[in-house]
Scaffold this motif. Structure first.
Motif, PDB file in Angstrom:
ATOM      1  N   CYS A  36       0.844  -1.197   0.000  1.00 31.57           N
ATOM      2  CA  CYS A  36       0.000   0.000   0.000  1.00 31.57           C
ATOM      3  C   CYS A  36       0.878   1.245   0.000  1.00 31.57           C
ATOM      4  CB  CYS A  36      -0.903  -0.001   1.226  1.00 31.57           C
ATOM      5  SG  CYS A  36      -2.169   1.294   1.180  1.00 31.57           S
ATOM      6  N   THR A  38       0.699   5.722   0.086  1.00 31.18           N
ATOM      7  CA  THR A  38      -0.067   6.957   0.236  1.00 31.18           C
ATOM      8  C   THR A  38       0.893   8.134   0.132  1.00 31.18           C
ATOM      9  OG1 THR A  38      -1.641   5.861   1.723  1.00 31.18           O
ATOM     10  CG2 THR A  38      -1.634   8.265   1.724  1.00 31.18           C
ATOM     11  N   MET A  57      -3.158  10.846   8.447  1.00 31.41           N
ATOM     12  CA  MET A  57      -3.874  10.465   7.230  1.00 31.41           C
ATOM     13  C   MET A  57      -5.352  10.264   7.550  1.00 31.41           C
ATOM     14  SD  MET A  57      -3.061   6.376   6.627  1.00 31.41           S
ATOM     15  CE  MET A  57      -1.486   6.693   5.902  1.00 31.41           C
ATOM     16  N   ASN A  61      -8.578   5.588   5.240  1.00 29.75           N
ATOM     17  CA  ASN A  61      -7.491   4.931   4.518  1.00 29.75           C
ATOM     18  C   ASN A  61      -7.053   3.695   5.316  1.00 29.75           C
ATOM     19  OD1 ASN A  61      -5.056   4.128   3.360  1.00 29.75           O
ATOM     20  ND2 ASN A  61      -4.323   6.214   3.048  1.00 29.75           N
ATOM     21  N   GLN A  63      -4.578   1.840   5.174  1.00 31.57           N
ATOM     22  CA  GLN A  63      -3.142   1.587   5.306  1.00 31.57           C
ATOM     23  C   GLN A  63      -2.673   1.608   6.754  1.00 31.57           C
ATOM     24  OE1 GLN A  63      -0.560   4.301   3.180  1.00 31.57           O
ATOM     25  NE2 GLN A  63       1.189   2.918   3.316  1.00 31.57           N
ATOM     26  N   TRP A  64      -3.241   2.504   7.566  1.00 36.28           N
ATOM     27  CA  TRP A  64      -2.768   2.646   8.940  1.00 36.28           C
ATOM     28  C   TRP A  64      -2.993   1.382   9.768  1.00 36.28           C
ATOM     29  CZ3 TRP A  64      -6.078   2.120  13.112  1.00 36.28           C
ATOM     30  CH2 TRP A  64      -7.433   2.210  12.850  1.00 36.28           C
TER      31      TRP A  64
END
Length: 202
Positions: A36, A38, A57, A61, A63-64
């Motif tokens: 991933c 960002t 972010m 999202n 991704q975290w």
């Protein structure tokens, strides 16, 4: 990152200055077999011996959610330019590309305590636009609380820092000077910036 010895930059202060100048970077992480990425602005801080990247972010999202699984990679990239072989002394040459990039690998810590998240946001505001701070302080608590619920704050403690300054260091001084003069005349700001960086190496 593959870095031939003549392109490698080991001066941490130069790398930090570059990261601060080109702070809009790419954050890359992995979860299981998924990759991933960002694109985010970072605040770069030196805290004693530690190098910390501060960011946030959108909570939407995903991704975290993988931050604690593995280390992450942040790529900072600056000016770049096509280099024509016409600048070289020998005909047996091919085109290339000059550029600067810094890779920061590290461990991520999620910031979730509301007062800490607000402090992170205020740090970001004061770094990128101090003039907005007064407007920020006058936003309604309801608006701020709603915003805080929609973001994830985090810090990355850098464990590995690599810098690649690919600026024709493997060419003769005369060839480097030819490139600097050509790029320096360009109306392309990226090419002009590469010329400036090359001058520092000459």
């Amino acid at each position: 990152m593959y870095i031939p010895s003549y392109y490698k930059e080991n001066d941490e202060q130069k790398l930090i200055e570059f990261m601060q100048a080109y702070h809009f970077a790419t954050l890359i992480s992995t979860k299981d077999s998924n990759i991933c990425a960002t694109h985010l602005p970072f605040v770069i801080e030196k805290r004693g011996e530690k190098l910390i990247l501060v960011c946030h972010m959108a909570k939407a999202n995903p991704q975290w959610e993988a931050f604690t699984q593995n280390e992450v990679l942040v790529i900072f990239q600056g000016p770049h330019a096509y280099i024509s072989p016409t600048h070289y002394e020998k005909q047996q040459n091919v085109p290339t590309w000059n550029y600067i990039a810094v890779h920061a690998t590290g461990k991520t810590k999620i910031i979730s305590e509301p007062t800490e998240v607000i402090a992170l946001m205020e740090k970001t505001i004061n770094h990128f636009e101090k003039g907005f701070y007064e407007q920020w302080k006058n936003l309604s608590p309801e608006y701020v609380n709603g915003m805080l619920k929609a973001i994830i704050g985090f810090e990355i403690e850098v464990t590995k820092l690599e810098g690649k300054f690919k600026l024709s260091q493997n060419k003769t001084k005369n060839e480097q000077q030819n490139i600097v003069e050509s790029l320096g005349k360009s109306e392309d700001t990226a090419q002009a910036e590469v010329a400036k960086e090359m001058k520092k190496k000459l």
